[in-house]
Design an enzyme around this catalytic site. Sequence first.
Site, PDB file in Angstrom:
ATOM      1  N   HIS A  71       0.797  -1.228   0.000  1.00 28.29           N
ATOM      2  CA  HIS A  71       0.000   0.000   0.000  1.00 28.29           C
ATOM      3  C   HIS A  71       0.827   1.274   0.000  1.00 28.29           C
ATOM      4  O   HIS A  71       0.305   2.357  -0.200  1.00 28.29           O
ATOM      5  CB  HIS A  71      -0.945  -0.002   1.212  1.00 28.29           C
ATOM      6  CG  HIS A  71      -2.012  -1.048   1.091  1.00 28.29           C
ATOM      7  ND1 HIS A  71      -3.278  -0.777   0.672  1.00 28.29           N
ATOM      8  CD2 HIS A  71      -1.975  -2.389   1.293  1.00 28.29           C
ATOM      9  CE1 HIS A  71      -3.996  -1.892   0.635  1.00 28.29           C
ATOM     10  NE2 HIS A  71      -3.219  -2.886   1.019  1.00 28.29           N
ATOM     11  N   ASP A  75       3.138   9.550  -1.132  1.00 31.45           N
ATOM     12  CA  ASP A  75       1.971   8.803  -0.688  1.00 31.45           C
ATOM     13  C   ASP A  75       1.738   7.680  -1.680  1.00 31.45           C
ATOM     14  O   ASP A  75       1.760   7.924  -2.892  1.00 31.45           O
ATOM     15  CB  ASP A  75       0.745   9.737  -0.666  1.00 31.45           C
ATOM     16  CG  ASP A  75      -0.187   9.431   0.488  1.00 31.45           C
ATOM     17  OD1 ASP A  75      -0.172   8.284   0.960  1.00 31.45           O
ATOM     18  OD2 ASP A  75      -0.931  10.336   0.908  1.00 31.45           O
TER      19      ASP A  75
HETATM   20  C1  GDG Z   1      -1.862   3.871   3.315  1.00 33.07           C
HETATM   21  C2  GDG Z   1      -0.929   4.590   2.342  1.00 33.07           C
HETATM   22  C3  GDG Z   1      -2.709   4.469   0.603  1.00 33.07           C
HETATM   23  C4  GDG Z   1      -8.782   9.800   8.073  1.00 33.07           C
HETATM   24  N1  GDG Z   1      -9.200  10.489   9.150  1.00 33.07           N
HETATM   25  C5  GDG Z   1     -10.280   9.861   9.632  1.00 33.07           C
HETATM   26  C6  GDG Z   1     -10.536   8.779   8.826  1.00 33.07           C
HETATM   27  N2  GDG Z   1      -9.606   8.759   7.866  1.00 33.07           N
HETATM   28  C7  GDG Z   1      -9.534   7.804   6.770  1.00 33.07           C
HETATM   29  C8  GDG Z   1      -9.730   8.467   5.436  1.00 33.07           C
HETATM   30  C9  GDG Z   1      -9.016   7.518   4.501  1.00 33.07           C
HETATM   31  C10 GDG Z   1      -7.929   6.907   5.375  1.00 33.07           C
HETATM   32  O1  GDG Z   1      -8.240   7.226   6.705  1.00 33.07           O
HETATM   33  C11 GDG Z   1      -6.561   7.491   5.054  1.00 33.07           C
HETATM   34  O2  GDG Z   1      -6.112   6.876   3.899  1.00 33.07           O
HETATM   35  P1  GDG Z   1      -4.894   7.422   3.059  1.00 33.07           P
HETATM   36  O3  GDG Z   1      -4.864   6.733   1.757  1.00 33.07           O
HETATM   37  O4  GDG Z   1      -5.078   8.884   2.874  1.00 33.07           O
HETATM   38  O5  GDG Z   1      -3.559   7.202   3.921  1.00 33.07           O
HETATM   39  P2  GDG Z   1      -2.826   6.045   4.861  1.00 33.07           P
HETATM   40  O6  GDG Z   1      -3.586   5.802   6.101  1.00 33.07           O
HETATM   41  O7  GDG Z   1      -1.443   6.536   5.061  1.00 33.07           O
HETATM   42  O8  GDG Z   1      -2.807   4.699   4.011  1.00 33.07           O
HETATM   43  C12 GDG Z   1      -1.739   5.383   1.328  1.00 33.07           C
HETATM   44  C13 GDG Z   1      -3.525   3.653   1.592  1.00 33.07           C
HETATM   45  O9  GDG Z   1      -2.688   2.957   2.502  1.00 33.07           O
HETATM   46  C14 GDG Z   1      -4.392   2.620   0.855  1.00 33.07           C
HETATM   47  O10 GDG Z   1      -3.641   1.757   0.100  1.00 33.07           O
HETATM   48  O11 GDG Z   1      -3.589   5.269  -0.157  1.00 33.07           O
HETATM   49  O12 GDG Z   1      -0.881   5.992   0.406  1.00 33.07           O
HETATM   50  O13 GDG Z   1      -0.051   5.454   3.064  1.00 33.07           O
HETATM   51  O14 GDG Z   1      -9.871   6.498   4.069  1.00 33.07           O
HETATM   52  O15 GDG Z   1     -11.090   8.615   5.187  1.00 33.07           O
HETATM   53  N3  GDG Z   1     -11.571   7.945   9.027  1.00 33.07           N
HETATM   54  C15 GDG Z   1     -12.390   8.219  10.085  1.00 33.07           C
HETATM   55  N4  GDG Z   1     -12.159   9.253  10.926  1.00 33.07           N
HETATM   56  C16 GDG Z   1     -11.125  10.091  10.740  1.00 33.07           C
HETATM   57  O16 GDG Z   1     -10.947  11.035  11.501  1.00 33.07           O
HETATM   58  N5  GDG Z   1     -13.427   7.426  10.301  1.00 33.07           N
END
Ligand code: GDG
Length: 730
Positions: free
Chosen positions: A164, A371
């Site tokens: 990821h 990212d």
């Molecule tokens: C890794 C990789 C890749 C955020 N704040 C809250 C919340 N979130 C959720 C968002 C989103 C998720 O968390 C964050 O996903 P990201 O993709 O932005 O980043 P990482 O956590 O670093 O994930 C990344 C991912 O894996 C998937 O393969 O895209 O590059 O680093 O879904 O909505 N959810 C809730 N409350 C919050 O305050 N419920």
Amino acid sequence: MVNKTIIVSNRLPVKIAEQDGEYVLSPSEGGLATGLGSVYKSGENIWIGWPGIDVPENRQQEVIEKLAVLNLIPVFLSSDEINLYYEGFSNEVLWPVFHYMVTYANFEQGYWDSYQSVNNKFASIVIAHLKEGDTIWVHDYQLLLLPGLIRTAQAHVTIGFFQHIPFPSFEIFRVIPWREELITGMFGADLLGFHTFDDVRHFLNASSRLLQAKVSDNMITYQDRQIVVESFPMGIDSDKFEEMVSDPTVEEHIESIRESVQDGKIILTIDRLDYSKGILQRLQAYELLLHTYPEYIGRISLYMIVVPSRDTVPQYKELRDQIDQFVGNTNANYRTLNWLPVHYFYRSFPIEFLSALYSTADVCLVTPMRDGMNLVSKEYVASRVDDTGVLILSEMAGASKELNDALVVNPNNIGEVMRAIVQAVSMPVEEQKTRMSVMRRTVKKFNIHFWVSNFMDKLAEVKKMQESLLTKHAVRVVREQIAADYAGSADRYIFLDYDGTLVGFNSNIDKASPDEELYQILENLSSDPSNRIVIVSGRRHQTLEEWFGHMKLDLIAEHGAWQKHYKEEWKSLPLLTDKWKQEVRTVLETYADRTPGSFIEDKSYSLVWHYRNVEEGLGELRANEIMNHLKNTITDKGLQMMPGSKVIEFKNIEVNKGKAAVNWLYGKNPDFIIALGDDYTDEDIFKALPPEAYTIKVGSNISAARYYLRNFMEVRDLLQMLSATTKQVH
Ligand code: GDG
């Protein structure tokens, strides 16, 4: 028996909390959990992972039983293991290096030891649940060794792996002391998935540099297995985000957010606390905007949600303090009585509140330094049901490869980010809609369900391809088929290439002369009066004469330019000219001068540019340059250009191993033909021979040949076995 799918990730898709002395489970809302829900919740399928809390041994059974109802299997980890394997190796070595923050990495031997033992722990639990025919899908950087460990225990199991986070360029990856072990672990998978094509390229490059794995297009051949590496850009549950906007709770939140900003524009950012997300640089850009364009004071607000994460790691704590300070300063410097520049929240929110923010924000500012994908950007797009809103997206996020109608910025360029914010807040609604509608279609189509089925389908396809190639392995058919046909025939033609087929590949072409064992094999074969052995090589005729002139063999040298039947004289192909050589040689010399390790071989009717001793990658680059350079000359002069393994050969178009082999058979009617070769030029023979001939490619299974052998040792075994077969019959 029903085959099942086993998902494995560091964390289980569930939250466990202890309430009044009892463990209470609640489902996690993460994108991956939703996407894979359709998989692990059905039939016999299971998900294996760490439950997220330290469970004392005497209460583990209780947790096992509760999780089992949800098809979940726990891997219990002690707090020591969490510190060393998870916080340590995963988050203080792999995470910073894979996000290009090498100076943050802490290469502790103790971390690595624990990473290995925890991966082993996962492996033993997976293996305990594994039945023949099952498919395993391993997720992410905490479990890079797991595919290899499972493969060692179960050679034929189907394993997919998805990472990821980014896979860095080779120059970055190589700094890790345990780099070979990590890649070898990943090689246990049949299919390796990353978010973007750049990650794929980086991984393939590291594979060929570190382990000398054979890479062709996106397929790696390593220890006789094929591993396919592909990009699968992960999507989100777009329907869910679209529908949530009209949920009554969300509508309530929307109203209260609107009230709080009134006519002002909202710029939204949501991230986990992490140095890869570019939070400080983004704050700088925002402050620069307030400074440069004071007319925006009171008219825009930054809503910044930072979700607490890993705050036991020193760099994260430090980052948090820096953010606190920056936000404090900006607010102190620019706030007015009824307006606040930055609304900063260091906490997480229920998904309904995020949805309300997504649908009220005029601009979503996503500017990570690195990212893997970034799902927040996609969630914002999916929530914009009326197609308005502007997404500003870092080119360093995987998502920028798909969402190119966003305002794409370099997150290190503070001025550019500032200008993008100005452009975003003043963008006409029409333009917003044009851009957003295109992005919404992309996010809707390539959603999480599409991603899951795409990966699973490809994994099944790779397995099928491997199996069909396996049946081509000549060792499997030799005893029954080839040997029986050989024994039952009386007029046989055996075409043998030399380098790479009868002897190993040697970086010095003047070495690799025949050894005693090889002479013995050829002696045995040629002593059978029913056999006609033809050595078909690209080597000079003088060399073949020196090595084999004394034996009962037919010799074809320089790919057919020179030929000699046993007991006859050498003849060259009639009407061949070598006048073209001067011009081609001059070009090749300029490349040889610029490419250390390369050299030119001059044969009677061909010129060869060798690059087997050239730095990996540079040789291939030069070979392509040469081919481009000489394209027109080749057509004008009636030549052919043949790229082989670490060589390009230029020769007259009439010269071709296939034609030579067919000539050899002219007017003959043998009842057994076999041809073995390892090179590109041998493909001509495989194609030219009649379909009943046994054609065998050495070293690779991608070929026009009917079968393959792994290396010259297997060729020798086969030839030895064949000559022994006749002895038994006679
Ligand atoms: C890794 C990789 C890749 C955020 N704040 C809250 C919340 N979130 C959720 C968002 C989103 C998720 O968390 C964050 O996903 P990201 O993709 O932005 O980043 P990482 O956590 O670093 O994930 C990344 C991912 O894996 C998937 O393969 O895209 O590059 O680093 O879904 O909505 N959810 C809730 N409350 C919050 O305050 N419920």
